[in-house]
Design a protein around this motif. Structure first.
Motif, PDB file in Angstrom:
ATOM      1  N   GLY A 109       9.820  12.188   4.005  1.00 56.59           N
ATOM      2  CA  GLY A 109       9.377  12.779   2.750  1.00 56.59           C
ATOM      3  C   GLY A 109       9.782  14.224   2.563  1.00 56.59           C
ATOM      4  N   LYS A 110      10.726  14.711   3.383  1.00 53.50           N
ATOM      5  CA  LYS A 110      11.153  16.100   3.314  1.00 53.50           C
ATOM      6  C   LYS A 110      12.049  16.344   2.100  1.00 53.50           C
ATOM      7  CE  LYS A 110      13.793  19.579   5.892  1.00 53.50           C
ATOM      8  NZ  LYS A 110      14.589  19.836   7.126  1.00 53.50           N
TER       9      LYS A 110
ATOM     10  N   TYR B 139      15.294  18.790 -16.641  1.00 48.32           N
ATOM     11  CA  TYR B 139      16.606  18.804 -15.999  1.00 48.32           C
ATOM     12  C   TYR B 139      16.577  19.219 -14.542  1.00 48.32           C
ATOM     13  CZ  TYR B 139      21.564  18.053 -16.604  1.00 48.32           C
ATOM     14  OH  TYR B 139      22.817  17.527 -16.537  1.00 48.32           O
ATOM     15  N   GLY B 140      15.425  19.279 -13.925  1.00 46.96           N
ATOM     16  CA  GLY B 140      15.385  19.550 -12.496  1.00 46.96           C
ATOM     17  C   GLY B 140      15.772  18.319 -11.696  1.00 46.96           C
ATOM     18  N   LEU B 141      16.595  18.500 -10.665  1.00 45.60           N
ATOM     19  CA  LEU B 141      16.989  17.428  -9.768  1.00 45.60           C
ATOM     20  C   LEU B 141      16.469  17.729  -8.370  1.00 45.60           C
ATOM     21  CD1 LEU B 141      20.740  16.786 -10.716  1.00 45.60           C
ATOM     22  CD2 LEU B 141      18.826  15.255 -11.128  1.00 45.60           C
ATOM     23  N   ALA B 142      16.123  16.673  -7.624  1.00 49.89           N
ATOM     24  CA  ALA B 142      15.674  16.862  -6.251  1.00 49.89           C
ATOM     25  C   ALA B 142      16.226  15.735  -5.395  1.00 49.89           C
ATOM     26  CB  ALA B 142      14.150  16.891  -6.178  1.00 49.89           C
ATOM     27  N   LEU B 143      16.464  16.061  -4.118  1.00 47.87           N
ATOM     28  CA  LEU B 143      16.933  15.082  -3.148  1.00 47.87           C
ATOM     29  C   LEU B 143      15.966  15.094  -1.972  1.00 47.87           C
ATOM     30  CD1 LEU B 143      19.336  13.111  -2.721  1.00 47.87           C
ATOM     31  CD2 LEU B 143      20.414  14.907  -1.349  1.00 47.87           C
ATOM     32  N   TRP B 144      15.484  13.902  -1.605  1.00 43.92           N
ATOM     33  CA  TRP B 144      14.449  13.784  -0.589  1.00 43.92           C
ATOM     34  C   TRP B 144      14.942  12.914   0.567  1.00 43.92           C
ATOM     35  CZ3 TRP B 144       9.843  16.221  -2.119  1.00 43.92           C
ATOM     36  CH2 TRP B 144       9.741  16.491  -3.494  1.00 43.92           C
TER      37      TRP B 144
ATOM     38  N   GLU C  20       0.847  -1.186   0.000  1.00 41.90           N
ATOM     39  CA  GLU C  20       0.000   0.000   0.000  1.00 41.90           C
ATOM     40  C   GLU C  20       0.885   1.239   0.000  1.00 41.90           C
ATOM     41  OE1 GLU C  20      -0.789   0.568   4.774  1.00 41.90           O
ATOM     42  OE2 GLU C  20      -2.179  -0.684   3.626  1.00 41.90           O
ATOM     43  N   VAL C  21       0.298   2.393  -0.345  1.00 39.21           N
ATOM     44  CA  VAL C  21       1.056   3.630  -0.398  1.00 39.21           C
ATOM     45  C   VAL C  21       1.416   4.088   1.011  1.00 39.21           C
ATOM     46  CG1 VAL C  21       1.022   6.056  -1.072  1.00 39.21           C
ATOM     47  CG2 VAL C  21      -0.007   4.341  -2.559  1.00 39.21           C
ATOM     48  N   GLU C  22       2.690   4.333   1.223  1.00 41.83           N
ATOM     49  CA  GLU C  22       3.179   4.803   2.517  1.00 41.83           C
ATOM     50  C   GLU C  22       3.188   6.325   2.589  1.00 41.83           C
ATOM     51  OE1 GLU C  22       7.536   4.976   4.781  1.00 41.83           O
ATOM     52  OE2 GLU C  22       7.131   3.406   3.320  1.00 41.83           O
ATOM     53  N   ARG C  23       3.597   6.974   1.493  1.00 46.87           N
ATOM     54  CA  ARG C  23       3.767   8.427   1.525  1.00 46.87           C
ATOM     55  C   ARG C  23       3.763   8.951   0.094  1.00 46.87           C
ATOM     56  NH1 ARG C  23       7.883   8.291   4.295  1.00 46.87           N
ATOM     57  NH2 ARG C  23       6.847   8.643   6.305  1.00 46.87           N
ATOM     58  N   GLU C  24       3.363  10.196  -0.060  1.00 48.29           N
ATOM     59  CA  GLU C  24       3.421  10.856  -1.363  1.00 48.29           C
ATOM     60  C   GLU C  24       4.323  12.070  -1.281  1.00 48.29           C
ATOM     61  OE1 GLU C  24       0.352  13.538  -3.731  1.00 48.29           O
ATOM     62  OE2 GLU C  24      -0.167  11.411  -3.906  1.00 48.29           O
ATOM     63  N   LEU C  25       5.221  12.207  -2.244  1.00 50.33           N
ATOM     64  CA  LEU C  25       6.089  13.376  -2.370  1.00 50.33           C
ATOM     65  C   LEU C  25       5.499  14.271  -3.446  1.00 50.33           C
ATOM     66  CD1 LEU C  25       9.554  11.522  -2.384  1.00 50.33           C
ATOM     67  CD2 LEU C  25       8.131  12.193  -0.432  1.00 50.33           C
ATOM     68  N   GLU C  26       5.374  15.555  -3.140  1.00 43.42           N
ATOM     69  CA  GLU C  26       4.642  16.461  -4.020  1.00 43.42           C
ATOM     70  C   GLU C  26       5.378  16.792  -5.303  1.00 43.42           C
ATOM     71  OE1 GLU C  26       1.581  17.496  -3.964  1.00 43.42           O
ATOM     72  OE2 GLU C  26       1.220  16.309  -2.174  1.00 43.42           O
ATOM     73  N   GLY C  27       6.675  16.583  -5.355  1.00 43.59           N
ATOM     74  CA  GLY C  27       7.419  16.898  -6.570  1.00 43.59           C
ATOM     75  C   GLY C  27       7.893  18.338  -6.586  1.00 43.59           C
TER      76      GLY C  27
END
Length: 329
Positions: free
Chosen positions: A169-170, A159-164, A128-135
């Motif tokens: 989920g921060k 080309y956007g990069l993200a680190l979570w 099941e889904v644990e958490r959603e990251l908004e992007g």
């Protein structure tokens, strides 16, 4: 300083008696075939193969179903055991243009992009889904967990990069290069020591960033390829000169021959490659010697070694089924 000893055949005692050895009978020549077919898995055409860390599951994205990941027991004779994503229990919308996904190093989580640039983390035990990251405002094209499972890196089509932070989920940081807009990341991977994040861009470059700052380190030409294979230590990619092997520890890059990369065996000792006419070979990472496997595929979608390196899974392009092989030494 101790001087090097001369070769053994030059060391002789004055009183020694030299006895000629009897000639040996020639040994029969053995033709090595490092891959032997085990069995086929009954799946639809598949892409993006990933083994679970314990080797109990083989996960894949059905080619005709973006946003879905299916799991099959590699020892089974039936079809997939379960699927997650679009059409699943949570009714999740699929992304428009990607089949990419990532499994956490402990095998407990699945990261899967969804429509609108969101990322959902699935609990694979509860399914099941644990958490959603908004992007970060653009659709996600690539994902990668770091070797400890603490961080998740995502790359967008622009080309956007993200680190979570996976635990809560921060969003740790996001990074963009305006001068390379619309040159999205087709693939991401962390190095085994967590020091580097490697990305394959649509501009035919491989880029290395420092972690966790995501500060630019270096970029190398990967034309005409937009992908790579890696075990976290050795990176295999294609450029104008052929197959390149890049040691992330030493930084050394060598040309291994006129091949296309398919997979790196865990431990970085061998690379599975394909010739221009579709012949599959196993390449020694040090000597660059290529051993024929007896296999020929016009265009395999993807190949993946099991975590112990003893099994190889090959998705056969648009054909049904994933073929499993036993891998020799």
């Amino acid at each position: 300083m101790i001087a090097d000893l001369p070769p053994a055949h030059t060391l002789r005692s004055p009183a020694s008696v030299h006895v000629a050895a009897a000639p040996r009978a020639p040994r029969p020549r053995v033709v090595a075939r490092p891959l032997s077919w085990r069995h086929d898995l009954d799946t639809p055409p598949a892409v993006a193969l990933r083994w679970s860390p314990d080797g109990k599951w083989l996960a894949f994205a059905p080619a005709e179903a973006p946003g879905v990941v299916s799991f099959i027991d590699p020892a089974s004779s039936g079809g997939p055991a379960f699927s997650l994503g679009a059409g699943g229990p949570a009714g999740i919308d699929p992304p428009r243009r990607t089949w990419n996904f990532a499994l956490s190093p402990d095998g407990r989580r699945l990261a899967l992009p969804t429509a609108g640039g969101r990322i959902r983390l699935w609990d694979l035990v509860k399914r099941e889904v644990e958490r959603e990251l908004e992007g970060i405002g653009e659709e996600v094209k690539s994902l990668a967990f770091d070797p400890t499972g603490r961080w998740l890196a995502t790359g967008g089509f622009a080309y956007g990069l993200a680190l979570w932070e996976v635990a809560d989920g921060k969003l740790v940081l996001k990074h963009a290069q305006p001068d390379r807009i619309n040159q999205g990341q087709a693939q991401l991977a962390f190095s085994a020591d967590r020091r580097w994040l490697l990305g394959a861009g649509d501009d035919h470059e491989l880029t290395l960033w420092r972690v966790p700052s995501i500060a630019f380190s270096t970029a190398v030409d990967a034309y005409p390829s937009t992908s790579f294979a890696t075990d976290g230590r050795l990176v295999a990619y294609r450029d104008r000169n052929g197959l390149r092997l890049w040691d992330l520890t030493s930084g050394r890059r060598t040309v291994a021959g006129p091949y296309w990369q398919l997979a790196v065996k865990p431990g970085g000792t061998q690379v599975l490659g394909r010739t221009n006419d579709g012949r599959i070979v196993l390449i020694d990472a040090r000597s660059h010697r290529a051993r024929p496997t007896g296999l020929t595929f016009s265009a395999p979608s993807e190949a993946a070694f099991s975590p112990d390196g003893r099994t190889l899974a090959i998705a056969r392009g648009s054909s049904r089924g994933i073929r499993l092989y036993d891998v020799g030494d």
